[in-house]
Scaffold this active site. Structure first.
Site, PDB file in Angstrom:
ATOM      1  N   SER A 184       0.721  -1.177  -0.106  1.00 29.03           N
ATOM      2  CA  SER A 184       0.143   0.109  -0.115  1.00 29.03           C
ATOM      3  C   SER A 184       0.732   1.054   0.067  1.00 29.03           C
ATOM      4  O   SER A 184       1.673   1.598  -0.934  1.00 29.03           O
ATOM      5  CB  SER A 184      -0.899  -0.131   1.105  1.00 29.03           C
ATOM      6  OG  SER A 184      -2.028   0.964   1.048  1.00 29.03           O
ATOM      7  N   GLU A 302      -8.925  -5.252  -4.760  1.00 23.93           N
ATOM      8  CA  GLU A 302      -8.354  -4.315  -3.745  1.00 23.93           C
ATOM      9  C   GLU A 302      -9.251  -3.323  -2.785  1.00 23.93           C
ATOM     10  O   GLU A 302      -9.309  -3.222  -1.785  1.00 23.93           O
ATOM     11  CB  GLU A 302      -7.317  -3.361  -4.639  1.00 23.93           C
ATOM     12  CG  GLU A 302      -6.140  -4.168  -5.129  1.00 23.93           C
ATOM     13  CD  GLU A 302      -5.123  -4.301  -3.892  1.00 23.93           C
ATOM     14  OE1 GLU A 302      -5.138  -3.988  -3.031  1.00 23.93           O
ATOM     15  OE2 GLU A 302      -4.116  -4.877  -4.262  1.00 23.93           O
ATOM     16  N   HIS A 375      -7.541  -5.587  -0.244  1.00 19.83           N
ATOM     17  CA  HIS A 375      -6.423  -4.848   0.222  1.00 19.83           C
ATOM     18  C   HIS A 375      -6.133  -5.305   1.376  1.00 19.83           C
ATOM     19  O   HIS A 375      -6.844  -5.510   2.119  1.00 19.83           O
ATOM     20  CB  HIS A 375      -6.647  -3.382  -0.023  1.00 19.83           C
ATOM     21  CG  HIS A 375      -5.515  -2.425   0.202  1.00 19.83           C
ATOM     22  ND1 HIS A 375      -4.690  -2.479  -0.859  1.00 19.83           N
ATOM     23  CD2 HIS A 375      -5.296  -1.511   1.119  1.00 19.83           C
ATOM     24  CE1 HIS A 375      -3.588  -1.221  -0.523  1.00 19.83           C
ATOM     25  NE2 HIS A 375      -3.905  -0.988   0.771  1.00 19.83           N
TER      26      HIS A 375
END
Length: 452
Positions: A184, A302, A375
């Site tokens: 990230s 995600e 994610h």
């Protein structure tokens, strides 16, 4: 059992576990006063106790709690947070080194959270694992002329890499075989480090996990707008205001720039054309010219981590002409535009520059989770122990033994790459369909569905 080690700055004491790994926590790699660049640590006398975690950057509550579960409790927050953790199988190196940079939208997180424990990588790969803490939010990324230069969190990361180059040999690591990896905002940081001239030669390989490259870098104009919102909300002297006031003004600025959902580009983030980054028109080319081999990829869903569950899904489903079906379309498009397509384009740029590039997509989903292959979902397979992930909603219905079974070949792929090889067939985890990891030649950036 405690173990002492001599560094140029002084003696440190770590803790050797029953598994044969020695862990040094809270090791200072630099020091910085508020809104100043990091400086090398001053030598100390006596023995520095590195058996306990060091302080982490001041921050608001961690937003991914609803997906990853609660982070490690009891970690002290302090502006003097430039420290790192080292996990080593032994000082009889030289061993490959893997340096972890945590995510958290440049506002939250800490590499000393239990989520990011690197014992399995160190034990299974015989590598030296390092995890760094750096300044976050306004303290790390405010750009205010005459007060805060901007990109201080990125400069912290460069300082950590310099410290690693100079000291990692004492831990059994090879300073010429350093792989930087992050997820990230941590992966976005890795891309920035590749483009930063100050970081040249400090690592030779990089792994970017779920990098939000579609959000790009902040422009100086946007950074100035964020600074205006921040100072308006603060109503105090920036250099001397209590840290609680800094965090409150930071939150107010985020709300003004990003809105309540906070899904736009993080207001406090690296700014193009600001030390140590080139301008926005050159940063991709600079990254491609860094001479770094790369593995890069995403999860297959995600945006589920941001838009599934309350309150986001209910809010969006109430929007006319959107509804539940429209929400699924929004998530697919956002996953592609923020994460998937820009990552593949970045990979393609690197490959054209002659670098070795490997891509992957992670599609595993827990049977009882509403988040799917969201994610952060790959993290438990690589880092952390069972206890750290026990409360993760994204793992609902999953058995930790299954995570271990799937995670072993995944970790071997990361380790093989860090050793200078190819992730190769090690990246094909047991099972079929969405549980399979794919690596291979870089696909066309215009057809990201081909990744699977």
């Amino acid at each position: 059992m405690n173990t002492e080690l001599q560094l140029a700055s002084g003696t440190i004491r770590g803790e050797r576990g029953a598994d044969g790994l020695t862990v040094f926590r809270g090791v200072p790699y630099a020091h910085a006063a508020r809104f100043t660049p990091p400086k090398p640590v001053e030598p100390w006398t006596g023995v520095f106790d590195a058996t306990r975690p060091g302080p982490i950057s001041p921050q608001p509550p961690v937003r991914p709690d609803a997906v990853m579960g609660p982070p490690q409790a009891g970690l002290r927050q302090d502006e003097d947070c430039l420290n790192l953790t080292v996990v080593t199988p032994g000082v009889n190196g030289p061993r490959p080194v893997m340096v972890w940079i945590h995510g958290g939208a440049y506002v939250t997180g800490a590499s000393s959270f239990g989520f990011y424990e690197g014992r399995r990588l160190a034990a299974e790969g015989g590598i030296v694992f390092v995890a760094i803490n750096y300044r976050l939010g306004a303290l790390g990324y405010l750009k205010l002329p005459g007060v805060a230069p901007g990109n201080l969190g990125l400069l912290d990361q460069v300082a950590a890499l310099r410290w690693i180059r100079e000291n990692i040999g004492n831990f059994g690591g090879d300073p010429d075989r350093v792989t930087v990896f992050g997820q990230s905002a941590g992966a976005h940081s890795v891309a920035c480090l590749m483009a930063a001239p100050a970081a040249r030669g400090l690592f030779r390989q990089a792994i970017l996990q779920s990098a939000p490259l579609g959000l790009k870098l902040a422009t100086p104009a946007r950074a100035a707008r964020v600074a205006r919102h921040f100072t308006t909300a603060l109503r105090a002297e920036v250099t001397t205001a209590p840290v609680e006031a800094i965090l409150a003004a930071q939150d107010a600025a985020i709300q003004r720039v990003s809105g309540p959902g906070g899904l736009a580009s993080p207001p406090f983030c690296p700014t193009a054309g600001t030390d140590a980054l080139p301008g926005a028109d050159r940063w991709t080319a600079e990254a491609a010219g860094a001479g770094v081999d790369v593995m890069i990829g995403t999860t297959s869903a995600e945006m589920n981590g941001f838009l599934n569950g309350k309150p986001f899904s209910e809010r969006i489903e109430r929007v006319p002409l959107v509804g539940r079906r429209g929400l699924e379309t929004v998530k697919r498009l956002a996953t592609r535009r923020v994460f998937e397509t820009p990552s593949l384009r970045f990979a393609d740029t690197l490959a054209r520059a002659g670098r070795r590039v490997f891509t992957y997509r992670f599609g595993w989903a827990a049977s009882g989770s509403i988040f799917g292959a969201c994610h952060c979902v790959e993290l438990p397979f690589l880092l952390g122990e069972r206890e750290a992930w026990a409360g993760a909603p994204m793992l609902a219905g999953a058995d930790w033994d299954d995570i271990e079974e799937i995670g072993r070949p995944l970790r071997q792929a990361w380790i093989s790459f860090a050793r200078g090889g190819s992730p190769g067939s090690a990246a094909h985890v047991p099972g079929s369909g969405p549980g399979r990891i794919w690596t291979g030649p870089v696909p066309s950036p215009d057809s990201p569905a081909e990744v699977m």
